[in-house]
Design a protein around this motif. Sequence first.
Motif, PDB file in Angstrom:
ATOM      1  N   MET A  79      24.784  -3.247  10.940  1.00  0.00           N
ATOM      2  CA  MET A  79      23.846  -3.951  11.724  1.00  0.00           C
ATOM      3  C   MET A  79      22.559  -3.780  11.413  1.00  0.00           C
ATOM      4  O   MET A  79      21.939  -4.964  11.522  1.00  0.00           O
ATOM      5  N   ARG A  80      22.064  -2.927  10.505  1.00  0.00           N
ATOM      6  CA  ARG A  80      20.795  -3.116   9.934  1.00  0.00           C
ATOM      7  C   ARG A  80      20.564  -4.085   8.816  1.00  0.00           C
ATOM      8  O   ARG A  80      19.462  -5.048   8.776  1.00  0.00           O
ATOM      9  N   ILE A  81      21.616  -4.383   8.150  1.00  0.00           N
ATOM     10  CA  ILE A  81      21.734  -5.671   7.227  1.00  0.00           C
ATOM     11  C   ILE A  81      21.610  -6.933   7.983  1.00  0.00           C
ATOM     12  O   ILE A  81      20.935  -7.734   7.816  1.00  0.00           O
ATOM     13  N   PHE A  82      22.343  -6.902   9.250  1.00  0.00           N
ATOM     14  CA  PHE A  82      22.395  -8.039   9.936  1.00  0.00           C
ATOM     15  C   PHE A  82      21.197  -8.487  10.418  1.00  0.00           C
ATOM     16  O   PHE A  82      20.639  -9.557  10.485  1.00  0.00           O
ATOM     17  N   LEU A  83      20.439  -7.388  10.939  1.00  0.00           N
ATOM     18  CA  LEU A  83      19.160  -7.589  11.398  1.00  0.00           C
ATOM     19  C   LEU A  83      18.030  -8.009  10.467  1.00  0.00           C
ATOM     20  O   LEU A  83      17.143  -8.855  10.591  1.00  0.00           O
ATOM     21  N   THR A  84      18.266  -7.506   9.407  1.00  0.00           N
ATOM     22  CA  THR A  84      17.440  -7.981   8.051  1.00  0.00           C
ATOM     23  C   THR A  84      17.758  -9.209   7.795  1.00  0.00           C
ATOM     24  O   THR A  84      16.517 -10.062   7.771  1.00  0.00           O
ATOM     25  N   ILE A  85      18.827  -9.719   7.789  1.00  0.00           N
ATOM     26  CA  ILE A  85      19.136 -11.304   7.421  1.00  0.00           C
ATOM     27  C   ILE A  85      18.441 -12.073   8.686  1.00  0.00           C
ATOM     28  O   ILE A  85      18.065 -12.925   8.277  1.00  0.00           O
ATOM     29  N   TYR A  86      18.635 -11.429   9.744  1.00  0.00           N
ATOM     30  CA  TYR A  86      18.400 -12.507  10.760  1.00  0.00           C
ATOM     31  C   TYR A  86      16.718 -12.673  10.783  1.00  0.00           C
ATOM     32  O   TYR A  86      16.126 -13.807  10.984  1.00  0.00           O
ATOM     33  N   VAL A  87      15.988 -11.521  10.608  1.00  0.00           N
ATOM     34  CA  VAL A  87      14.446 -11.655  10.555  1.00  0.00           C
ATOM     35  C   VAL A  87      14.043 -12.636   9.524  1.00  0.00           C
ATOM     36  O   VAL A  87      13.244 -13.409   9.579  1.00  0.00           O
ATOM     37  N   PHE A  88      14.647 -12.275   8.251  1.00  0.00           N
ATOM     38  CA  PHE A  88      14.446 -13.225   7.022  1.00  0.00           C
ATOM     39  C   PHE A  88      14.510 -14.650   7.467  1.00  0.00           C
ATOM     40  O   PHE A  88      13.912 -15.398   6.967  1.00  0.00           O
ATOM     41  N   ALA A  89      15.741 -14.806   7.933  1.00  0.00           N
ATOM     42  CA  ALA A  89      15.994 -16.382   8.393  1.00  0.00           C
ATOM     43  C   ALA A  89      15.009 -16.941   9.149  1.00  0.00           C
ATOM     44  O   ALA A  89      14.330 -18.163   9.127  1.00  0.00           O
ATOM     45  N   ILE A  90      14.506 -16.349  10.213  1.00  0.00           N
ATOM     46  CA  ILE A  90      13.435 -16.612  11.135  1.00  0.00           C
ATOM     47  C   ILE A  90      12.452 -16.838  10.412  1.00  0.00           C
ATOM     48  O   ILE A  90      11.250 -17.920  10.469  1.00  0.00           O
ATOM     49  N   ILE A  91      11.825 -15.909   9.546  1.00  0.00           N
ATOM     50  CA  ILE A  91      10.517 -16.025   8.747  1.00  0.00           C
ATOM     51  C   ILE A  91      10.483 -17.310   7.883  1.00  0.00           C
ATOM     52  O   ILE A  91       9.656 -17.986   7.608  1.00  0.00           O
ATOM     53  N   ALA A  92      11.803 -17.376   7.108  1.00  0.00           N
ATOM     54  CA  ALA A  92      12.101 -18.723   6.436  1.00  0.00           C
ATOM     55  C   ALA A  92      11.747 -19.795   7.092  1.00  0.00           C
ATOM     56  O   ALA A  92      11.300 -20.933   6.705  1.00  0.00           O
TER      57      ALA A  92
END
Length: 217
Positions: A1-14
């Motif tokens: 779950m932590r990995i998914f949230l990290t990827i999700y936030v990174f995608a939004i920032i990108a």
Amino acid sequence: MRIFLTIYVFAIIAAVSILGFRGSISTKPPLEVFPDMDRQARYKPQAENEFFADGRNDRSVPAGTVARGNYFNQVEVFSEDFEDTRLGDTAFNQGKNADGSLVKKIPVEVSYELIQQGKEKYDIFCSACHGAAGDGNGVTKPYGVLAASYHDARLRSVEDGHIFDVITNGKGLMLPFNDRISPEERWAIVLYVRALQLSQNANVEELTSVQRTELGF
């Protein structure tokens, strides 16, 4: 779950970094994923090129082109010293006199060539409904599309401008042809319609002796 949230936030920032915030103002060119041919190769008006022999991008209007508009905006388009006998001629372009009354007689020179042109255009645009003889027995009649017969007494007595006006603006189920047939061609059709009417309602007394002999009278 932590990995998914990290990827999700990174995608939004990108996404925000690349596309920017919605509604923000920027002087930079926008990022175009699909340019939709906004900058397609094309010839610019009044420029030069080597494709045509005269070296111009602008081309002459093809023969037989029907002009858009109403033919009467020469005041806005042309200079004051421009003279043209057709552009401001309401009788020629509208089938009406300057006071709005219908033109009684065709305002163009009558010739055999004009009748031939009228027959050609009549066969293309009119015969399907009005019939080859102008009697209303066209190919559309069996399907319930009833067209007027030009041999009715009412249409034999109307002004030439009336027939021109109907061709121009349409009437009833008939669509207007002002965007498909030029004014000269419309008058040619009017002339041919008059010839069809005369062919079915001619007076033998008006024929010469030679014509009577040829017809067997």
